[in-house]
Design a protein around this motif. Structure first.
Motif, PDB file in Angstrom:
ATOM      1  N   LEU A  37       0.760  -1.071   0.066  1.00 57.91           N
ATOM      2  CA  LEU A  37      -0.043   0.141   0.254  1.00 57.91           C
ATOM      3  C   LEU A  37       0.900   1.138   0.126  1.00 57.91           C
ATOM      4  O   LEU A  37       1.657   1.428   0.810  1.00 57.91           O
ATOM      5  N   TYR A  38       0.769   2.217  -1.023  1.00 56.70           N
ATOM      6  CA  TYR A  38       1.452   3.322  -1.105  1.00 56.70           C
ATOM      7  C   TYR A  38       0.662   4.363  -1.018  1.00 56.70           C
ATOM      8  O   TYR A  38      -0.038   4.701  -2.113  1.00 56.70           O
ATOM      9  N   LEU A  39       0.728   5.291  -0.152  1.00 56.92           N
ATOM     10  CA  LEU A  39       0.040   6.487   0.141  1.00 56.92           C
ATOM     11  C   LEU A  39       0.855   7.832   0.257  1.00 56.92           C
ATOM     12  O   LEU A  39       0.775   8.348   1.278  1.00 56.92           O
ATOM     13  N   ASN A  40       1.996   7.808  -0.474  1.00 54.16           N
ATOM     14  CA  ASN A  40       2.682   8.869  -0.361  1.00 54.16           C
ATOM     15  C   ASN A  40       2.264  10.174  -0.832  1.00 54.16           C
ATOM     16  O   ASN A  40       1.777  10.265  -1.954  1.00 54.16           O
ATOM     17  N   ASP A  41       2.351  11.238  -0.091  1.00 61.11           N
ATOM     18  CA  ASP A  41       2.122  12.681  -0.510  1.00 61.11           C
ATOM     19  C   ASP A  41       0.509  12.629  -0.950  1.00 61.11           C
ATOM     20  O   ASP A  41       0.260  13.302  -1.921  1.00 61.11           O
ATOM     21  N   TYR A  42      -0.243  12.399  -0.053  1.00 58.45           N
ATOM     22  CA  TYR A  42      -1.598  12.402   0.020  1.00 58.45           C
ATOM     23  C   TYR A  42      -2.297  13.569   0.799  1.00 58.45           C
ATOM     24  O   TYR A  42      -3.418  13.672   0.882  1.00 58.45           O
ATOM     25  N   GLY A  43      -1.341  14.219   1.508  1.00 61.23           N
ATOM     26  CA  GLY A  43      -1.882  15.233   2.362  1.00 61.23           C
ATOM     27  C   GLY A  43      -2.763  14.827   3.716  1.00 61.23           C
ATOM     28  O   GLY A  43      -3.442  15.296   4.250  1.00 61.23           O
ATOM     29  N   ILE A  44      -2.274  13.246   3.928  1.00 64.32           N
ATOM     30  CA  ILE A  44      -3.169  12.845   5.101  1.00 64.32           C
ATOM     31  C   ILE A  44      -2.673  13.141   6.330  1.00 64.32           C
ATOM     32  O   ILE A  44      -1.516  13.486   6.751  1.00 64.32           O
ATOM     33  N   VAL A  45      -3.741  13.979   7.162  1.00 69.97           N
ATOM     34  CA  VAL A  45      -3.549  14.323   8.498  1.00 69.97           C
ATOM     35  C   VAL A  45      -3.602  13.504   9.504  1.00 69.97           C
ATOM     36  O   VAL A  45      -2.926  13.402  10.561  1.00 69.97           O
ATOM     37  N   GLU A  46      -4.582  12.635   9.425  1.00 69.82           N
ATOM     38  CA  GLU A  46      -5.056  11.708  10.373  1.00 69.82           C
ATOM     39  C   GLU A  46      -4.783  10.049   9.765  1.00 69.82           C
ATOM     40  O   GLU A  46      -5.185   9.770   8.692  1.00 69.82           O
ATOM     41  N   PHE A  47      -3.978   9.300  10.631  1.00 64.42           N
ATOM     42  CA  PHE A  47      -3.832   8.069   9.959  1.00 64.42           C
ATOM     43  C   PHE A  47      -5.169   7.117   9.808  1.00 64.42           C
ATOM     44  O   PHE A  47      -6.142   7.062  10.653  1.00 64.42           O
ATOM     45  N   PRO A  48      -5.596   6.975   8.397  1.00 63.67           N
ATOM     46  CA  PRO A  48      -6.833   6.194   8.007  1.00 63.67           C
ATOM     47  C   PRO A  48      -6.840   4.819   8.772  1.00 63.67           C
ATOM     48  O   PRO A  48      -6.055   3.948   8.682  1.00 63.67           O
ATOM     49  N   GLU A  49      -7.926   4.736   9.476  1.00 61.75           N
ATOM     50  CA  GLU A  49      -8.100   3.471  10.390  1.00 61.75           C
ATOM     51  C   GLU A  49      -8.581   2.417   9.487  1.00 61.75           C
ATOM     52  O   GLU A  49      -8.298   1.205   9.992  1.00 61.75           O
ATOM     53  N   LEU A  50      -9.115   2.546   8.286  1.00 63.76           N
ATOM     54  CA  LEU A  50      -9.215   1.539   7.368  1.00 63.76           C
ATOM     55  C   LEU A  50      -7.893   0.491   7.223  1.00 63.76           C
ATOM     56  O   LEU A  50      -7.994  -0.554   6.850  1.00 63.76           O
ATOM     57  N   ILE A  51      -6.864   1.264   7.211  1.00 68.77           N
ATOM     58  CA  ILE A  51      -5.674   0.481   7.075  1.00 68.77           C
ATOM     59  C   ILE A  51      -5.578  -0.477   8.167  1.00 68.77           C
ATOM     60  O   ILE A  51      -4.831  -1.771   7.626  1.00 68.77           O
ATOM     61  N   LEU A  52      -5.855  -0.527   9.244  1.00 65.83           N
ATOM     62  CA  LEU A  52      -5.770  -1.636   9.982  1.00 65.83           C
ATOM     63  C   LEU A  52      -6.475  -2.898   9.935  1.00 65.83           C
ATOM     64  O   LEU A  52      -6.164  -4.044  10.420  1.00 65.83           O
ATOM     65  N   ALA A  53      -7.591  -2.770   8.720  1.00 67.41           N
ATOM     66  CA  ALA A  53      -8.295  -3.973   8.562  1.00 67.41           C
ATOM     67  C   ALA A  53      -7.535  -4.522   7.218  1.00 67.41           C
ATOM     68  O   ALA A  53      -7.894  -5.883   6.972  1.00 67.41           O
ATOM     69  N   CYS A  54      -6.254  -4.156   7.013  1.00 66.32           N
ATOM     70  CA  CYS A  54      -5.497  -4.841   5.758  1.00 66.32           C
ATOM     71  C   CYS A  54      -4.434  -5.761   6.523  1.00 66.32           C
ATOM     72  O   CYS A  54      -3.195  -5.362   6.422  1.00 66.32           O
ATOM     73  N   SER A  55      -4.734  -6.834   6.785  1.00 62.16           N
ATOM     74  CA  SER A  55      -3.781  -7.742   7.665  1.00 62.16           C
ATOM     75  C   SER A  55      -3.212  -8.177   6.983  1.00 62.16           C
ATOM     76  O   SER A  55      -1.907  -8.869   7.353  1.00 62.16           O
ATOM     77  N   SER A  56      -3.138  -8.361   5.497  1.00 59.48           N
ATOM     78  CA  SER A  56      -2.112  -8.819   4.595  1.00 59.48           C
ATOM     79  C   SER A  56      -0.969  -7.987   4.438  1.00 59.48           C
ATOM     80  O   SER A  56      -0.117  -8.500   3.639  1.00 59.48           O
ATOM     81  N   LEU A  57      -1.018  -6.903   4.757  1.00 55.58           N
ATOM     82  CA  LEU A  57       0.033  -5.974   4.481  1.00 55.58           C
ATOM     83  C   LEU A  57       1.322  -6.397   4.930  1.00 55.58           C
ATOM     84  O   LEU A  57       1.623  -6.462   5.982  1.00 55.58           O
ATOM     85  N   LYS A  58       2.441  -6.096   3.956  1.00 53.93           N
ATOM     86  CA  LYS A  58       3.641  -6.516   4.096  1.00 53.93           C
ATOM     87  C   LYS A  58       4.559  -5.063   4.008  1.00 53.93           C
ATOM     88  O   LYS A  58       5.634  -4.967   4.628  1.00 53.93           O
ATOM     89  N   THR A  59       4.112  -4.304   3.049  1.00 59.04           N
ATOM     90  CA  THR A  59       4.570  -2.894   2.865  1.00 59.04           C
ATOM     91  C   THR A  59       3.918  -1.933   2.949  1.00 59.04           C
ATOM     92  O   THR A  59       2.614  -1.792   2.205  1.00 59.04           O
ATOM     93  N   LEU A  60       4.028  -1.009   3.716  1.00 62.91           N
ATOM     94  CA  LEU A  60       3.166   0.402   3.708  1.00 62.91           C
ATOM     95  C   LEU A  60       3.915   1.614   3.830  1.00 62.91           C
ATOM     96  O   LEU A  60       4.943   1.875   4.592  1.00 62.91           O
ATOM     97  N   HIS A  61       3.835   2.404   2.899  1.00 67.23           N
ATOM     98  CA  HIS A  61       4.611   3.542   2.644  1.00 67.23           C
ATOM     99  C   HIS A  61       3.391   4.996   2.813  1.00 67.23           C
ATOM    100  O   HIS A  61       2.482   5.051   2.138  1.00 67.23           O
TER     101      HIS A  61
END
Length: 324
Positions: free
Chosen positions: A27-51
């Motif tokens: 999951l690559y979310l670089n330079d999206y102006g994200i202020v608060e960590f998206p809670e939806l990411i926590l449901a992505c239990s298969s993630l090995k790479t998070l940018h």
């Protein structure tokens, strides 16, 4: 909410839901102006790479370490973290962590829990110390702590026997612990510190290929040390070396023309070295971590891919939606 932010937010949600539905590992979310960590990411239990670099994230959820147990590669550089996220101590599978360019202030003792770390970058974090627990990271191969305010390095770092790439540029160091145990050290960057001489223990590291000591306070060179490091490329540019002329025929030593001219030699141009003599590998050996690609397939310098990434980073917000 302006139209760009609206599309940004919805694209982030789309990207996360896609990863969750397809059980993707990246999951690559670089330079999206994200202020608060998206809670939806926590449901992505298969993630090995998070940018998540180049956003404005100030906090990570406390449950992250328990929810993303499979995470191996995490990039958080260029955010607004004012402390090292405690939740990261539970990511025991983490192989690579980049937390550079966040004002975290210090690395906590719990860093020792990340026992599988191979790569750790904490450049420009306002660090004044490195915890002695760094020595518990037995698998650490790359460690970057550039442009901080570090005064001393703990002796325990010599327990990191797999360490091959160490960058401590831009700190306040004038001595090192004995690095004799670092038998795999290939690259050492000590530019922009307060060294008055080349640390003697470095002469005994047979694997060392690159030693950067540019912009220090070195006033003289010990011929015995230089001879022992005949196979090491040593960058000594911009040091007030009084006996520089004695070493102009040493092809492995990079000296400033200014130092050589002070010797009053009329033929110094024949032997003098300067930054223009850098070969490609030497030049890349001190590259900042922003330009190093370290996903699950590679941890090596990849200029073509990173240049493409920088093009996206510097483009207007709406450009992302055209590129999807």
């Amino acid at each position: 909410m302006d139209i760009a932010n609206y599309f940004q937010r919805n694209l982030v949600i789309f990207q996360i839901e896609k990863v969750q539905k397809l059980k993707q590992k990246y999951l690559y979310l670089n330079d999206y102006g994200i202020v608060e960590f998206p809670e939806l990411i926590l449901a992505c239990s298969s993630l090995k790479t998070l940018h998540l670099h180049r956003n404005q994230i100030a906090e990570l959820p406390s449950s992250l370490g328990n929810k993303l147990k499979s995470l191996k590669y995490l990039s958080l550089q260029f955010n607004d973290l004012h402390h090292f996220p405690q939740c990261l101590e539970h990511l025991s599978s983490l192989v690579s962590l980049n937390i550079s360019h966040n004002p975290i202030g210090f690395l906590p003792e719990c860093i020792s829990n990340l026992e599988n770390l191979n790569y750790l970058w904490c450049n420009c974090c306002g660090l004044t110390t490195i915890p002695k627990q760094i020595g518990n990271l037995k698998k650490l191969a790359t460690f970057g702590a550039r442009n901080n305010k570090i005064v001393t390095i703990p002796d325990t770092i010599t327990n990191c026997e797999e360490l091959c790439w160490l960058s401590l540029e831009g700190n306040q160091l004038n001595e090192l612990p004995s690095f004799c145990n670092l038998k795999n050290l290939h690259h050492l960057n000590l530019n922009d510190n307060y060294f008055f001489q080349i640390p003697s223990s470095l002469c005994r590291i047979k694997t060392l290929n690159y030693l950067h000591l540019q912009n220090n306070r070195i006033t003289s060179l010990n011929k015995k040390y230089i001879d022992k490091m005949a196979k090491v490329k040593i960058n000594l540019l911009n040091n007030p070396i009084e006996n520089a002329y004695e070493f102009i025929k040493h092809k492995n030593v990079m000296l400033s023309n200014k130092s050589l001219k002070q010797e009053g030699n009329n033929n110094q141009e024949e032997y003098s070295t300067d930054s223009s003599d850098l070969d490609t590998e030497w030049e890349h050996s001190s590259t900042d971590t922003l330009y190093i690609n370290y996903d699950s397939s590679s941890s090596d310098y990849n200029s073509e891919q990173d240049n493409n990434e920088l093009d996206v980073i510097t483009a207007p917000k709406l450009t992302k939606f055209i590129l999807q």
